[in-house]
Design a protein around this motif. Structure first.
Motif, mmCIF file in Angstrom:
data_model
loop_
_atom_site.group_PDB
_atom_site.id
_atom_site.type_symbol
_atom_site.label_atom_id
_atom_site.label_comp_id
_atom_site.label_asym_id
_atom_site.label_seq_id
_atom_site.Cartn_x
_atom_site.Cartn_y
_atom_site.Cartn_z
ATOM 1 N N LYS A 178 -7.734 0.953 21.919
ATOM 2 C CA LYS A 178 -6.309 1.137 21.623
ATOM 3 C C LYS A 178 -5.773 0.291 20.389
ATOM 4 C CE LYS A 178 -3.842 3.357 24.396
ATOM 5 N NZ LYS A 178 -4.396 4.664 24.067
ATOM 6 N N THR A 179 -5.908 -0.852 20.472
ATOM 7 C CA THR A 179 -5.321 -1.951 19.662
ATOM 8 C C THR A 179 -5.625 -1.505 18.369
ATOM 9 O OG1 THR A 179 -5.156 -3.444 21.229
ATOM 10 C CG2 THR A 179 -4.882 -4.224 18.863
ATOM 11 N N PHE A 180 -6.988 -1.267 18.068
ATOM 12 C CA PHE A 180 -7.685 -1.214 16.734
ATOM 13 C C PHE A 180 -8.087 0.349 16.404
ATOM 14 C CE2 PHE A 180 -8.484 -5.784 17.852
ATOM 15 C CZ PHE A 180 -7.889 -6.263 16.872
ATOM 16 N N ASP B 125 -19.367 4.280 16.443
ATOM 17 C CA ASP B 125 -20.028 3.204 16.026
ATOM 18 C C ASP B 125 -19.165 1.797 16.559
ATOM 19 O OD1 ASP B 125 -22.284 4.616 15.423
ATOM 20 O OD2 ASP B 125 -22.138 4.537 13.261
ATOM 21 N N ARG B 126 -18.093 1.638 15.892
ATOM 22 C CA ARG B 126 -17.397 0.411 16.117
ATOM 23 C C ARG B 126 -17.022 0.404 17.790
ATOM 24 N NH1 ARG B 126 -13.520 -1.143 10.947
ATOM 25 N NH2 ARG B 126 -15.291 -1.707 9.627
ATOM 26 N N LEU B 127 -16.687 1.485 18.051
ATOM 27 C CA LEU B 127 -16.169 1.623 19.528
ATOM 28 C C LEU B 127 -17.073 1.077 20.477
ATOM 29 C CD1 LEU B 127 -14.358 4.695 21.450
ATOM 30 C CD2 LEU B 127 -16.268 3.557 22.421
ATOM 31 N N ASP B 128 -18.581 1.537 20.318
ATOM 32 C CA ASP B 128 -19.474 0.921 21.133
ATOM 33 C C ASP B 128 -20.042 -0.242 20.864
ATOM 34 O OD1 ASP B 128 -20.045 3.378 22.198
ATOM 35 O OD2 ASP B 128 -21.382 4.035 21.034
ATOM 36 N N VAL C 11 -6.177 -16.526 27.280
ATOM 37 C CA VAL C 11 -5.241 -16.897 26.170
ATOM 38 C C VAL C 11 -5.514 -18.435 25.959
ATOM 39 C CG1 VAL C 11 -3.553 -15.295 26.855
ATOM 40 C CG2 VAL C 11 -3.468 -17.651 27.718
ATOM 41 N N SER C 12 -6.226 -19.072 26.629
ATOM 42 C CA SER C 12 -6.483 -20.678 26.437
ATOM 43 C C SER C 12 -7.283 -20.867 25.154
ATOM 44 C CB SER C 12 -7.392 -21.297 27.551
ATOM 45 O OG SER C 12 -8.696 -20.656 27.595
ATOM 46 N N PRO C 13 -7.216 -21.817 24.347
ATOM 47 C CA PRO C 13 -8.108 -22.096 23.202
ATOM 48 C C PRO C 13 -9.587 -21.985 23.606
ATOM 49 C CG PRO C 13 -6.437 -23.584 23.485
ATOM 50 C CD PRO C 13 -6.216 -23.105 24.796
ATOM 51 N N ASP C 14 -10.236 -21.482 22.824
ATOM 52 C CA ASP C 14 -11.353 -21.190 22.814
ATOM 53 C C ASP C 14 -11.915 -20.100 23.991
ATOM 54 O OD1 ASP C 14 -12.597 -22.400 20.765
ATOM 55 O OD2 ASP C 14 -12.569 -24.239 21.736
ATOM 56 N N GLY C 15 -10.787 -19.729 24.481
ATOM 57 C CA GLY C 15 -10.868 -18.408 25.567
ATOM 58 C C GLY C 15 -11.444 -17.243 25.237
ATOM 59 N N LEU C 16 -11.377 -16.197 26.023
ATOM 60 C CA LEU C 16 -11.927 -14.826 25.758
ATOM 61 C C LEU C 16 -11.179 -14.434 24.472
ATOM 62 C CD1 LEU C 16 -14.047 -12.486 26.354
ATOM 63 C CD2 LEU C 16 -12.145 -11.822 28.159
ATOM 64 N N ALA C 17 -9.942 -14.260 24.403
ATOM 65 C CA ALA C 17 -9.439 -13.944 23.399
ATOM 66 C C ALA C 17 -9.833 -14.430 22.046
ATOM 67 C CB ALA C 17 -7.792 -14.098 23.461
ATOM 68 N N ASP C 18 -10.002 -15.505 21.884
ATOM 69 C CA ASP C 18 -10.607 -16.281 20.703
ATOM 70 C C ASP C 18 -11.934 -15.759 20.388
ATOM 71 O OD1 ASP C 18 -8.181 -17.560 20.178
ATOM 72 O OD2 ASP C 18 -8.607 -19.578 20.812
ATOM 73 N N ALA C 19 -12.810 -15.798 21.297
ATOM 74 C CA ALA C 19 -13.930 -15.396 21.137
ATOM 75 C C ALA C 19 -14.106 -13.743 20.697
ATOM 76 C CB ALA C 19 -14.869 -15.358 22.308
ATOM 77 N N ILE C 20 -13.265 -13.059 21.352
ATOM 78 C CA ILE C 20 -13.214 -11.684 20.780
ATOM 79 C C ILE C 20 -12.485 -11.594 19.341
ATOM 80 C CG2 ILE C 20 -12.005 -9.423 21.155
ATOM 81 C CD1 ILE C 20 -12.117 -9.831 24.129
ATOM 82 N N ILE C 21 -11.663 -12.195 19.129
ATOM 83 C CA ILE C 21 -11.038 -12.132 17.835
ATOM 84 C C ILE C 21 -12.000 -12.867 16.730
ATOM 85 C CG2 ILE C 21 -9.281 -13.408 16.144
ATOM 86 C CD1 ILE C 21 -7.564 -13.735 18.817
ATOM 87 N N ALA C 22 -12.820 -13.923 16.775
ATOM 88 C CA ALA C 22 -13.756 -14.079 16.153
ATOM 89 C C ALA C 22 -14.829 -13.266 15.846
ATOM 90 C CB ALA C 22 -14.536 -15.502 16.713
ATOM 91 N N SER C 23 -15.282 -12.565 16.897
ATOM 92 C CA SER C 23 -16.315 -11.443 16.690
ATOM 93 C C SER C 23 -15.757 -10.323 15.825
ATOM 94 C CB SER C 23 -16.638 -10.921 18.004
ATOM 95 O OG SER C 23 -17.224 -12.055 19.056
ATOM 96 N N MET C 24 -14.492 -10.067 15.837
ATOM 97 C CA MET C 24 -13.864 -9.085 15.459
ATOM 98 C C MET C 24 -14.023 -9.165 13.848
ATOM 99 S SD MET C 24 -10.622 -7.719 17.717
ATOM 100 C CE MET C 24 -9.661 -9.152 17.331
ATOM 101 N N SER C 25 -13.746 -10.574 13.479
ATOM 102 C CA SER C 25 -13.960 -10.655 11.902
ATOM 103 C C SER C 25 -15.177 -10.222 11.357
ATOM 104 C CB SER C 25 -13.668 -12.142 11.696
ATOM 105 O OG SER C 25 -14.857 -12.936 12.394
ATOM 106 N N GLN C 26 -16.350 -10.194 12.366
ATOM 107 C CA GLN C 26 -17.751 -9.868 12.063
ATOM 108 C C GLN C 26 -17.626 -8.087 11.660
ATOM 109 O OE1 GLN C 26 -20.544 -11.304 14.795
ATOM 110 N NE2 GLN C 26 -20.184 -13.489 14.242
ATOM 111 N N MET C 27 -16.791 -7.675 12.677
ATOM 112 C CA MET C 27 -16.709 -6.246 12.631
ATOM 113 C C MET C 27 -15.512 -5.562 11.585
ATOM 114 S SD MET C 27 -16.400 -5.408 16.535
ATOM 115 C CE MET C 27 -16.110 -3.776 16.315
ATOM 116 N N ARG C 28 -15.073 -6.560 10.864
ATOM 117 C CA ARG C 28 -14.043 -6.336 9.592
ATOM 118 C C ARG C 28 -12.873 -5.718 10.226
ATOM 119 N NH1 ARG C 28 -18.237 -5.145 4.648
ATOM 120 N NH2 ARG C 28 -19.255 -6.985 4.497
ATOM 121 N N LEU C 29 -12.413 -5.918 11.372
ATOM 122 C CA LEU C 29 -10.972 -5.353 12.021
ATOM 123 C C LEU C 29 -9.810 -6.091 11.705
ATOM 124 C CD1 LEU C 29 -12.749 -4.330 15.589
ATOM 125 C CD2 LEU C 29 -12.281 -2.740 13.435
#
Length: 331
Positions: A274-276, A283-286, A313-331
């Motif tokens: 929903k955010t993105f 394809d991007r959803l999957d 929300v902690s540093p290097d927590g799940l949110a940061d891992a997802i955000i880093a991966s999203m850059s690969q998806m160009r979101l």
């Protein structure tokens, strides 16, 4: 106190390999081990089908009147669903793509031309489930088998066809739940308010007290229940979604509807979709689902199927891992 040391997290999101799975085939909100086992086996793990019929009848047997009453009961309507699917049903979303139901044509599942269950999905998503199923397809909510998908007509384009499709029990009348679910599926209404007020409101049209209304009661252009709902119950604009990259805490709180301080895996996937606005980009959803699935076990260190706010929300927590991966998806 969590047992054992958590694996190192640095750079994880850039090193994992993602294998997209169909968006509706969620490994579930169980343990990370279950998700890993599903991936290793080459397919997702689904929960066992709930019992929704009389003893002696199978999931593909035509539903009886008793079955229909069970399906519409509060305990059975969402049976077998994960947290994200429950939220989708509650907020009138498609349980596959998590976009608002009213934005696209609705579809229902059929067995030999007869509806098998009370659930609505986007028609395109229902067709995808049918076309991509391994073996006999089943409803992702109640697990009832089906062999066809029926698109629900728009109400004013084909009133007779619409009423036949919505009349789940085939008795030429609609009960309160049939009315509520189809209106949620096709009209942008204030569904919470309608659900609260419908029992009393229904009596204005159900003058005989049978618990059902006729087609005329529903569809009269000036005095029908449909016209009243459209006039009095239209939905107001919802709050905007915080940007996960700018404010992880607010983003988490926005989707933590019950204020439990935790989110299930499927709830986080739904929130990211929903955010993105990925509902129409399959394809991007999957890929998004696979990203979360790939990193989940590292952060859900106690294996309870949920992530609390600190883990997120902690540093290097799940949110940061997802955000880093999203850059690969160009979101």
């Amino acid at each position: 106190e969590r047992g054992g040391a958590a694996p190192a997290r640095g750079g994880l999101a850039h090193s994992v390999s993602f294998r997209p799975q169909p968006s509706y085939m969620n490994p579930g909100a169980g343990s990370a081990a279950a998700a890993a086992a599903a991936a290793a086996a080459g397919g997702p793990v689904q929960p066992p089908p709930p019992v929704m019929q009389r003893e002696g009848s199978g999931p593909s047997a035509p539903p009886s009147m008793e079955d229909f009453r069970r399906m519409y009961s509060n305990s059975q309507f969402q049976v077998g669903t994960d947290g994200a699917q429950q939220r989708a049903i509650q907020y009138a979303e498609c349980v596959v793509c998590f976009d608002d139901m009213h934005k696209e044509p609705a579809g229902v599942f059929t067995q030999n031309g007869r509806r098998t269950c009370p659930h609505f999905l986007h028609h395109r998503c229902a067709v995808e489930i049918k076309d991509s199923a391994r073996g006999s397809p089943s409803c992702p909510i109640c697990r009832r088998a089906f062999n066809g998908v029926l698109q629900i007509p728009q109400i004013h384009d084909d009133p007779d066809g619409w009423f036949r499709a919505v009349d789940l029990s085939g008795d030429n009348s609609l009960n309160q739940r049939e009315v509520l679910e189809v209106l949620k599926a096709q009209i942008p209404i204030d569904y919470d308010r309608l659900e609260q007020e419908l029992p009393e409101l229904f009596k204005r049209w159900d003058v005989s007290g049978t618990g059902t209304i006729t087609k005329q009661d529903m569809m009269h252009p000036q005095k029908g229940l449909l016209q009243h709902v459209r006039t009095e119950f239209l939905r107001h604009a919802s709050d905007s979604i915080p940007d996960i990259r700018d404010n992880k805490v607010n983003w988490f709180d926005h989707f933590d509807y019950d204020h439990s301080g935790t989110l299930e895996q499927a709830e986080i996937v739904r929130a990211l979709i929903k955010t993105f606005k990925l509902s129409e980009d399959r394809d991007r959803l999957d890929q998004m689902r696979s990203v979360v699935n790939a990193v989940w076990g590292v952060f859900d260190t106690d294996g309870n199927g949920t992530i609390d706010k600190e883990e997120f929300v902690s540093p290097d927590g799940l949110a940061d891992a997802i955000i880093a991966s999203m850059s690969q998806m160009r979101l």
